[in-house]
Design an enzyme around this catalytic site. Structure first.
Site, PDB file in Angstrom:
ATOM      1  N   ARG A 210      15.595  10.093 -47.088  1.00 51.87           N
ATOM      2  CA  ARG A 210      15.604  10.209 -45.538  1.00 51.87           C
ATOM      3  C   ARG A 210      13.917  10.420 -44.912  1.00 51.87           C
ATOM      4  O   ARG A 210      14.205   9.474 -43.760  1.00 51.87           O
ATOM      5  CB  ARG A 210      16.481  10.851 -45.638  1.00 51.87           C
ATOM      6  CG  ARG A 210      17.754  10.080 -45.587  1.00 51.87           C
ATOM      7  CD  ARG A 210      18.565  11.247 -44.839  1.00 51.87           C
ATOM      8  NE  ARG A 210      20.011   9.879 -44.536  1.00 51.87           N
ATOM      9  CZ  ARG A 210      20.825   8.799 -45.771  1.00 51.87           C
ATOM     10  NH1 ARG A 210      20.709   9.717 -46.866  1.00 51.87           N
ATOM     11  NH2 ARG A 210      21.980   9.037 -45.149  1.00 51.87           N
ATOM     12  N   HIS A 241      15.697  -0.401 -53.175  1.00 52.89           N
ATOM     13  CA  HIS A 241      16.216   0.569 -53.027  1.00 52.89           C
ATOM     14  C   HIS A 241      17.477  -0.130 -51.589  1.00 52.89           C
ATOM     15  O   HIS A 241      16.893  -0.766 -51.346  1.00 52.89           O
ATOM     16  CB  HIS A 241      16.446   1.824 -52.156  1.00 52.89           C
ATOM     17  CG  HIS A 241      17.656   3.271 -52.147  1.00 52.89           C
ATOM     18  ND1 HIS A 241      18.776   2.422 -51.255  1.00 52.89           N
ATOM     19  CD2 HIS A 241      17.695   4.453 -52.880  1.00 52.89           C
ATOM     20  CE1 HIS A 241      19.461   4.347 -51.206  1.00 52.89           C
ATOM     21  NE2 HIS A 241      18.914   4.887 -52.618  1.00 52.89           N
TER      22      HIS A 241
END
Ligand code: UD1
Ligand code: UDP
Length: 372
Positions: A210, A241
């Site tokens: 993140r 991802h």
């Protein structure tokens, strides 16, 4: 003794699967498996490979959901399962929001918590985010700490955890890796089946943290483009991802490039084969910093710091940072300096010997005796 394992994302599943399988064979232990499905497809890939069927599947994943939503769903869902099962021990893994919220649910229901992969720290609250705080808080909630390395144990002792509650076991990822690496597998589909691994140097890439979303990820992907433009015998394979934010940036900067293959997330078996056939690895993943040294593959870590300094000390991993030029230069050094490559491409095992699960089960076996 009823032992309930809770996990929900791909890396937790990979690292907990061999342990759950071993617990199932253990007389005196009644295992219960609860998956939150914080990840859906990427969890299911692992469950299928290890032939694991959950007793409870909370199915909480919603596209692009916030960390707060994950926390709330796990807290409520795991709480309901705990109410029903009343296990003697709840096992959680590592640093995801599933792990922290499941440990919190166990605390609210006054169930003891065992923390697998305990004691990793950067000591920077926001990096990795939210993992550093997830694992620190899970450590506060845990009664049993299964630390992969002596350094992880020392971190916990510094935080005031009683030494007798900490067991240095190695990391269960090495158990999973060795079990899977032993299986035969050939790539059958393009582009992997068409890559000339003997004559090309393949760099396996993953990126999803993140704190790297946005500017850092753009810099990382731009550095990949730079290297692909510079060296004609290098190809990148990047299983992207499923996080939509990652996919958007990867598509924007890396799609349509010769010698950069953007593919769907691979099952763990083909992914281990891909790593084994690669020249080196570029990643911000936690687990791959542990797997690459065991496979003898140089790994460049696209982060500012790491909670896994053992591989850096062993010489197989290097922090490449998150600046475009620094990442490009780090790749070019390993690609053009044979001596540098040789120094990094040594198989070392700072994270374990493949027997971490057996050690954890042994400790739980002793606990069963005390329990009776
Ligand atoms: C999560 C963990 C992170 C861990 C990482 C491993 C949190 C907050 N984050 O990050 O610690 O390192 O997993 O990969 O616990 N998605 C799918 N299908 C999947 C998986 C994800 O579609 O199988 C998409 C969904 O839109 C989902 C999004 O990716 O909302 C993000 O997933 P999430 O679990 O929130 O965060 P990760 O970035 O995957
Ligand atoms: N992995 C996989 N398929 C892929 C990419 C990674 O099976 O396409 C494996 C990898 O070998 C490692 C784990 O997934 O064991 C890492 O997961 P992730 O990067 O999602 O999480 P992190 O390691 O950062 O917690």
């Amino acid at each position: 003794m009823k032992v309930m394992a809770v996990f929900g994302t791909r890396p937790e599943a990979i690292k907990m699967a061999p342990l759950v399988k071993m617990l199932k064979k253990e007389p005196g232990i009644e295992p219960v498996l609860c998956v939150t499905a914080q990840h859906r497809e990427m969890l299911d890939q692992v469950m299928e490979l290890f032939d694991l069927k959950p007793d409870y599947d909370l199915n909480i994943m919603k596209p692009n959901q916030s960390i707060g939503m994950i926390t709330a769903s796990v807290l409520q869902g795991v709480g309901e399962v705990l109410e029903k099962e009343r296990p003697d021990l709840v096992l959680v893994h590592g640093d995801t929001t599933t792990s922290f919220a499941a440990a919190l649910a166990a605390f609210y229901h006054m169930r003891p918590v065992g923390h697998v992969e305990a004691g990793l720290r950067t000591f920077d609250k926001y990096s990795p985010y939210p993992e550093e705080m997830n694992r620190t808080l899970t450590g506060r909630l845990a009664d049993w700490h299964f630390a992969p390395t002596a350094r992880n144990r020392d971190n916990l002792i510094t935080e005031g955890v009683a030494p007798e509650r900490i067991h240095v076991t190695g990391n269960t990822v090495i158990d999973a890796l060795l079990q899977v690496a032993a299986k035969p597998y050939e790539f059958e589909e393009a582009p992997l089946a068409d890559i000339d691994f003997a004559n090309r140097r393949i760099i396996t890439v993953t990126c999803h943290r993140r704190e790297n979303l946005g500017e850092n990820m753009r810099a990382i992907f731009s550095a990949i483009r730079d290297v692909a433009d510079t060296l004609a015998d290098v190809e990148f394979v990047y299983p992207v991802h499923l996080n939509p934010k990652v996919r958007a940036t990867a598509a924007e900067i890396l799609s349509g490039m010769n010698r950069i293959h953007l593919i769907e997330p691979l099952g763990y078996l083909p992914f281990v084969k891909l790593m084994s056939k690669s020249f080196m690895i570029l990643t911000d993943s936690g687990g791959m910093q542990e797997e690459a040294p065991a496979l003898g593959k140089p790994v460049l870590v696209v982060r500012r710091e790491t909670e896994r300094p053992e591989a850096i000390a062993a010489g197989t991993a290097r922090l490449a940072g998150v600046e475009r030029s620094a990442i490009r230069d780090a790749m070019l050094s390993v690609l053009t300096d044979a001596e540098d490559y040789r120094r990094m491409a040594r198989a070392v095992n700072p994270y374990g010997d493949g027997k971490a699960c057996a050690r954890i089960v042994e400790i739980l076996r002793d606990a069963v005796w005390e329990h009776e």
